[in-house]
Design an enzyme around this catalytic site. Sequence first.
Site, PDB file in Angstrom:
ATOM      1  N   GLU A  74       0.796  -1.230   0.000  1.00  0.00           N
ATOM      2  CA  GLU A  74       0.000   0.000   0.000  1.00  0.00           C
ATOM      3  C   GLU A  74       0.829   1.281   0.000  1.00  0.00           C
ATOM      4  OE1 GLU A  74      -4.124  -1.056   2.098  1.00  0.00           O
ATOM      5  OE2 GLU A  74      -2.442  -1.232   3.481  1.00  0.00           O
TER       6      GLU A  74
HETATM    7  C1  ACM Z   1      -2.313  -5.461   3.770  1.00  0.00           C
HETATM    8  O1  ACM Z   1      -3.411  -5.903   4.153  1.00  0.00           O
HETATM    9  N1  ACM Z   1      -2.128  -4.165   3.616  1.00  0.00           N
HETATM   10  C2  ACM Z   1      -1.214  -6.358   3.494  1.00  0.00           C
END
Ligand code: ACM
Length: 483
Positions: free
Chosen positions: A288
Amino acid sequence: VEWRGGAPFVVTPTTPIVATGAEARRIGRGLAALIGNTVDTTPQIVEAATEPAIALRIDPGAGHGPEGYALEVAASGVEVVASAPAGLFYGVQTLRQLLPARVEYGAALFRPLPIPAVRIADAPRFAWRGMMLDVARHFFGVPDVERVIDLMALHKLNRLHLHLSDDQGWRIEVPGRPELTRVGGRTQVGGGPGGFYTTEEYAGLVAYAAERFITVVPEIDLPGHTNAALASIPELNCDGRARAPYTGTNVGFSAVCVGTPATDAFVADVVAALAAFPGDMIHLGGDEVKELSAAEFATFVEGAQRVVEATGRTFVGWDDVSAAALTPGAVVQVWRPQVPAVARRVAQAVAEGASVVLSPSDRIYLDIKYDADTVLGLTWAGLNGVRDAYDWDPAALLAGVPEAAVLGVEGPLWAETLSTVSDIEFMSFPRLAGVAEIGWTPQTARSWTGYRARLGAFGPRWAALGVSFYRSPEVDWAPDGVE
Ligand code: ACM
């Protein structure tokens, strides 16, 4: 499993445990502590016995593999044979599950304890059977993590992935970097006091897990999910200014400055700190990251991978890292198999030599609500019911990712909404048992109907252990109580 019929073996106050060698005796002491609950009734560990006994044997030539075992129970005796200590430990966990659930109570209990006559030959399908605990969003202290490790061991899980840093907190000491814990260790979601593990505490957790045949996989999340580090060390920011601490639950807003001497030195120090503990893998997150260009992200991941590999450890990252060039042998933890572009990139990484650990967020993210009424947890990946979490095949999840490329499965538990060990238990059980069975049992021997019946029968054991499990209406739970 071959049920033999006939009389059970009956554990009495004089039943000994026969074990030779340090590891078999240590595993035997664990069984003795379970069966006995006072000094007077704890079984003796002996070298040989003439009376009916529970024999625990490690025989390197027995052919059961590193984690397999054979278990025989007859009225005349019990024998567990394994080729290696881990297998003997798992055989003892199975024996534990064959004993009445009341052995799990800490209070005094009555004998005799019957064990049904059975013959079992058993070994796991996958080498990686894991759980991830997010200790960054909320901090969980050593006793809480030990509780999680104990419950993992009962389910023959063997990898505890600790998510040790995120925007909201930094949870492990790094030599020469005291500000990480002094600043970054003092926050958590919602503004509580946070916390961190000292080097000694963390080493203690790694050892506690290892005694239960669980390897800790430490994760420091980089280059994003780094606000706690950015608040602690100003030079990690491109503008050289420390960020304010963060106690909310947004994601994607933070990243270290890529390609600077300060960041490179930081990564080197962090990896060296993690590599100082026993283990085989280092997880550097990678998920992310919205604040970097694609080129910056790839540069960072490829450099971090080299730093990890220089320590002799295997590099692990979330499936986002498949956007970078991975070396053969890297491990990709897949959390978004439902996103076609991710699935394609993961298949490409596998074609180039990577292995995968499967943590599909729409199946086994343990922090996703069970159903619309679940008070804790999140819903961004939908709802993960007990059946949804169980009823899938790792070998069929991703095109281009055959069983041989799958190291195993892991149920991640993110802690934005969880702050107590009861919360951990409620979200983990029963779904973590499903992860354990997916990891252990061949696909042909699994079915929702069979699992559902066995889960219902397992409830009294969790109840005896004081586990705050969710009594999902998908399962007919056996009544608790002393049978
Ligand atoms: C995640 O759930 N950001 C790996």
